[in-house]
Design a protein around this motif. Structure first.
Motif, PDB file in Angstrom:
ATOM      1  N   MET A   1       0.804  -1.174   0.000  1.00  0.00           N
ATOM      2  CA  MET A   1       0.000   0.000   0.000  1.00  0.00           C
ATOM      3  C   MET A   1       0.858   1.253   0.000  1.00  0.00           C
ATOM      4  O   MET A   1       0.349   2.332  -0.058  1.00  0.00           O
ATOM      5  CB  MET A   1      -0.912  -0.028   1.202  1.00  0.00           C
ATOM      6  CG  MET A   1      -1.927   1.026   1.129  1.00  0.00           C
ATOM      7  SD  MET A   1      -3.442   0.469   1.761  1.00  0.00           S
ATOM      8  CE  MET A   1      -3.437   1.372   3.243  1.00  0.00           C
ATOM      9  N   MET A   2       2.129   1.086   0.081  1.00  0.00           N
ATOM     10  CA  MET A   2       3.025   2.232   0.008  1.00  0.00           C
ATOM     11  C   MET A   2       3.044   2.755  -1.418  1.00  0.00           C
ATOM     12  O   MET A   2       2.963   1.981  -2.363  1.00  0.00           O
ATOM     13  CB  MET A   2       4.436   1.809   0.421  1.00  0.00           C
ATOM     14  CG  MET A   2       4.515   1.296   1.843  1.00  0.00           C
ATOM     15  SD  MET A   2       4.207   2.537   3.053  1.00  0.00           S
ATOM     16  CE  MET A   2       5.755   3.362   3.053  1.00  0.00           C
ATOM     17  N   ASP A   3       3.163   4.027  -1.557  1.00  0.00           N
ATOM     18  CA  ASP A   3       3.196   4.645  -2.865  1.00  0.00           C
ATOM     19  C   ASP A   3       4.624   4.596  -3.400  1.00  0.00           C
ATOM     20  O   ASP A   3       5.511   5.255  -2.865  1.00  0.00           O
ATOM     21  CB  ASP A   3       2.720   6.086  -2.761  1.00  0.00           C
ATOM     22  CG  ASP A   3       2.594   6.771  -4.113  1.00  0.00           C
ATOM     23  OD1 ASP A   3       2.754   6.081  -5.143  1.00  0.00           O
ATOM     24  OD2 ASP A   3       2.340   7.973  -4.137  1.00  0.00           O
ATOM     25  N   PRO A   4       4.881   3.801  -4.465  1.00  0.00           N
ATOM     26  CA  PRO A   4       6.251   3.700  -4.959  1.00  0.00           C
ATOM     27  C   PRO A   4       6.739   4.987  -5.607  1.00  0.00           C
ATOM     28  O   PRO A   4       7.939   5.206  -5.715  1.00  0.00           O
ATOM     29  CB  PRO A   4       6.175   2.566  -5.978  1.00  0.00           C
ATOM     30  CG  PRO A   4       4.757   2.467  -6.371  1.00  0.00           C
ATOM     31  CD  PRO A   4       3.957   2.959  -5.201  1.00  0.00           C
ATOM     32  N   MET A   5       5.831   5.854  -5.997  1.00  0.00           N
ATOM     33  CA  MET A   5       6.222   7.091  -6.652  1.00  0.00           C
ATOM     34  C   MET A   5       6.652   8.162  -5.645  1.00  0.00           C
ATOM     35  O   MET A   5       7.143   9.209  -6.020  1.00  0.00           O
ATOM     36  CB  MET A   5       5.073   7.640  -7.504  1.00  0.00           C
ATOM     37  CG  MET A   5       4.620   6.697  -8.603  1.00  0.00           C
ATOM     38  SD  MET A   5       5.927   6.272  -9.745  1.00  0.00           S
ATOM     39  CE  MET A   5       6.134   7.808 -10.577  1.00  0.00           C
ATOM     40  N   ALA A   6       6.460   7.917  -4.351  1.00  0.00           N
ATOM     41  CA  ALA A   6       6.806   8.913  -3.347  1.00  0.00           C
ATOM     42  C   ALA A   6       8.307   8.968  -3.091  1.00  0.00           C
ATOM     43  O   ALA A   6       8.784   9.882  -2.447  1.00  0.00           O
ATOM     44  CB  ALA A   6       6.084   8.613  -2.039  1.00  0.00           C
ATOM     45  N   ASP A  28      -2.429   5.515   0.167  1.00  0.00           N
ATOM     46  CA  ASP A  28      -3.396   5.904  -0.843  1.00  0.00           C
ATOM     47  C   ASP A  28      -4.788   5.619  -0.270  1.00  0.00           C
ATOM     48  O   ASP A  28      -5.094   4.470   0.060  1.00  0.00           O
ATOM     49  CB  ASP A  28      -3.154   5.090  -2.116  1.00  0.00           C
ATOM     50  CG  ASP A  28      -4.054   5.508  -3.255  1.00  0.00           C
ATOM     51  OD1 ASP A  28      -4.818   6.487  -3.098  1.00  0.00           O
ATOM     52  OD2 ASP A  28      -3.994   4.861  -4.310  1.00  0.00           O
ATOM     53  N   PRO A  29      -5.640   6.627  -0.112  1.00  0.00           N
ATOM     54  CA  PRO A  29      -6.957   6.404   0.496  1.00  0.00           C
ATOM     55  C   PRO A  29      -7.828   5.414  -0.280  1.00  0.00           C
ATOM     56  O   PRO A  29      -8.595   4.670   0.310  1.00  0.00           O
ATOM     57  CB  PRO A  29      -7.608   7.783   0.518  1.00  0.00           C
ATOM     58  CG  PRO A  29      -6.543   8.761   0.237  1.00  0.00           C
ATOM     59  CD  PRO A  29      -5.413   8.036  -0.402  1.00  0.00           C
ATOM     60  N   MET A  30      -7.692   5.392  -1.594  1.00  0.00           N
ATOM     61  CA  MET A  30      -8.481   4.452  -2.398  1.00  0.00           C
ATOM     62  C   MET A  30      -8.058   3.008  -2.118  1.00  0.00           C
ATOM     63  O   MET A  30      -8.894   2.121  -2.006  1.00  0.00           O
ATOM     64  CB  MET A  30      -8.329   4.765  -3.890  1.00  0.00           C
ATOM     65  CG  MET A  30      -8.886   6.120  -4.280  1.00  0.00           C
ATOM     66  SD  MET A  30     -10.658   6.217  -4.026  1.00  0.00           S
ATOM     67  CE  MET A  30     -11.203   5.177  -5.347  1.00  0.00           C
ATOM     68  N   VAL A  31      -6.765   2.786  -2.003  1.00  0.00           N
ATOM     69  CA  VAL A  31      -6.267   1.445  -1.721  1.00  0.00           C
ATOM     70  C   VAL A  31      -6.644   1.028  -0.308  1.00  0.00           C
ATOM     71  O   VAL A  31      -7.018  -0.125  -0.071  1.00  0.00           O
ATOM     72  CB  VAL A  31      -4.739   1.377  -1.939  1.00  0.00           C
ATOM     73  CG1 VAL A  31      -4.174   0.052  -1.505  1.00  0.00           C
ATOM     74  CG2 VAL A  31      -4.397   1.650  -3.386  1.00  0.00           C
ATOM     75  N   LEU A  32      -6.570   1.953   0.631  1.00  0.00           N
ATOM     76  CA  LEU A  32      -6.968   1.667   2.005  1.00  0.00           C
ATOM     77  C   LEU A  32      -8.438   1.270   2.063  1.00  0.00           C
ATOM     78  O   LEU A  32      -8.805   0.286   2.714  1.00  0.00           O
ATOM     79  CB  LEU A  32      -6.713   2.882   2.893  1.00  0.00           C
ATOM     80  CG  LEU A  32      -7.066   2.729   4.359  1.00  0.00           C
ATOM     81  CD1 LEU A  32      -6.222   1.659   5.013  1.00  0.00           C
ATOM     82  CD2 LEU A  32      -6.905   4.051   5.073  1.00  0.00           C
ATOM     83  N   ARG A  38     -12.402  -5.360   1.298  1.00  0.00           N
ATOM     84  CA  ARG A  38     -12.078  -6.768   1.070  1.00  0.00           C
ATOM     85  C   ARG A  38     -12.109  -7.550   2.388  1.00  0.00           C
ATOM     86  O   ARG A  38     -12.611  -8.661   2.443  1.00  0.00           O
ATOM     87  CB  ARG A  38     -10.705  -6.869   0.416  1.00  0.00           C
ATOM     88  CG  ARG A  38     -10.419  -8.225  -0.096  1.00  0.00           C
ATOM     89  CD  ARG A  38     -11.455  -8.567  -1.099  1.00  0.00           C
ATOM     90  NE  ARG A  38     -10.810  -8.790  -2.357  1.00  0.00           N
ATOM     91  CZ  ARG A  38     -11.396  -9.352  -3.362  1.00  0.00           C
ATOM     92  NH1 ARG A  38     -12.645  -9.723  -3.250  1.00  0.00           N
ATOM     93  NH2 ARG A  38     -10.772  -9.529  -4.475  1.00  0.00           N
ATOM     94  N   ILE A  39     -11.576  -6.956   3.442  1.00  0.00           N
ATOM     95  CA  ILE A  39     -11.609  -7.601   4.756  1.00  0.00           C
ATOM     96  C   ILE A  39     -13.055  -7.769   5.222  1.00  0.00           C
ATOM     97  O   ILE A  39     -13.433  -8.816   5.758  1.00  0.00           O
ATOM     98  CB  ILE A  39     -10.785  -6.791   5.779  1.00  0.00           C
ATOM     99  CG1 ILE A  39      -9.297  -6.865   5.433  1.00  0.00           C
ATOM    100  CG2 ILE A  39     -11.023  -7.288   7.197  1.00  0.00           C
ATOM    101  CD1 ILE A  39      -8.435  -5.909   6.241  1.00  0.00           C
ATOM    102  N   LYS A  89       0.152  -2.955   9.570  1.00  0.00           N
ATOM    103  CA  LYS A  89       0.282  -1.525   9.287  1.00  0.00           C
ATOM    104  C   LYS A  89       0.491  -1.234   7.803  1.00  0.00           C
ATOM    105  O   LYS A  89       0.233  -0.121   7.358  1.00  0.00           O
ATOM    106  CB  LYS A  89       1.436  -0.926  10.085  1.00  0.00           C
ATOM    107  CG  LYS A  89       1.174  -0.887  11.567  1.00  0.00           C
ATOM    108  CD  LYS A  89       0.039   0.042  11.886  1.00  0.00           C
ATOM    109  CE  LYS A  89      -0.216   0.080  13.375  1.00  0.00           C
ATOM    110  NZ  LYS A  89      -1.379   0.861  13.708  1.00  0.00           N
ATOM    111  N   ALA A  90       0.940  -2.200   7.032  1.00  0.00           N
ATOM    112  CA  ALA A  90       1.142  -1.964   5.601  1.00  0.00           C
ATOM    113  C   ALA A  90      -0.179  -1.951   4.833  1.00  0.00           C
ATOM    114  O   ALA A  90      -0.254  -1.384   3.748  1.00  0.00           O
ATOM    115  CB  ALA A  90       2.067  -3.026   5.013  1.00  0.00           C
ATOM    116  N   TYR A  91      -1.216  -2.565   5.386  1.00  0.00           N
ATOM    117  CA  TYR A  91      -2.484  -2.678   4.674  1.00  0.00           C
ATOM    118  C   TYR A  91      -3.623  -1.922   5.333  1.00  0.00           C
ATOM    119  O   TYR A  91      -4.679  -1.773   4.752  1.00  0.00           O
ATOM    120  CB  TYR A  91      -2.874  -4.156   4.552  1.00  0.00           C
ATOM    121  CG  TYR A  91      -1.938  -4.917   3.667  1.00  0.00           C
ATOM    122  CD1 TYR A  91      -2.153  -4.974   2.307  1.00  0.00           C
ATOM    123  CD2 TYR A  91      -0.826  -5.555   4.189  1.00  0.00           C
ATOM    124  CE1 TYR A  91      -1.287  -5.660   1.477  1.00  0.00           C
ATOM    125  CE2 TYR A  91       0.049  -6.242   3.381  1.00  0.00           C
ATOM    126  CZ  TYR A  91      -0.189  -6.283   2.024  1.00  0.00           C
ATOM    127  OH  TYR A  91       0.679  -6.959   1.213  1.00  0.00           O
TER     128      TYR A  91
END
Length: 125
Positions: A1-6, A28-32, A38-39, A89-91
């Motif tokens: 969920m980390m933004d690789p572009m950051a 990313d709020p959309m990914v969160l 999904r959970i 914490k990653a998800y």
């Protein structure tokens, strides 16, 4: 969920120490929202299936409640282990208590509905 572009693994800002760069994270709020949905889907299915199991198994009273609690914890730990790779914490930005108790009421209501339905279908009719 980390933004690789950051570019959080890069050198960071001039004058910033390595600890300052490592402590930052980008969500990313959309990914969160997608992860939490999904959970919730998995837990809803768990409530339905475990209610069917408890009803067909003929569990009544506290036995059914224990069945729900055990299966709820089993599914929560399975999601944490297999889907999140032991990294909550990653998800999600939830604490452990928040992760375990999110939508328990909704899941419990689905469990009770299917528990009583299947118990009635198997043992009363």
């Amino acid at each position: 969920m980390m933004d690789p572009m950051a570019n959080l693994d890069g050198g960071g800002a001039p004058g910033a120490s390595k600890d300052d760069v490592d402590s930052k994270d980008a969500f990313d709020p959309m990914v969160l929202r997608l992860n939490l949905n999904r959970i919730d889907q998995i837990r809803s299915y768990m409530g339905i299936v475990s209610g069917c199991v408890a009803g067909i198994g003929g569990l009544t009273g506290l036995e059914g409640l224990v069945c729900f609690v055990v299966l709820h914890l089993l599914v929560a730990f399975s999601i944490w282990a297999f889907k999140m790779n032991f990294n909550l914490k990653a998800y999600s930005r939830q604490s452990w208590m928040g992760y375990l108790t999110t939508n328990v009421q909704q899941c419990a209501l689905s469990f009770m509905l299917f528990w009583t339905l299947f118990y009635g279908l198997v043992y009363l009719f």
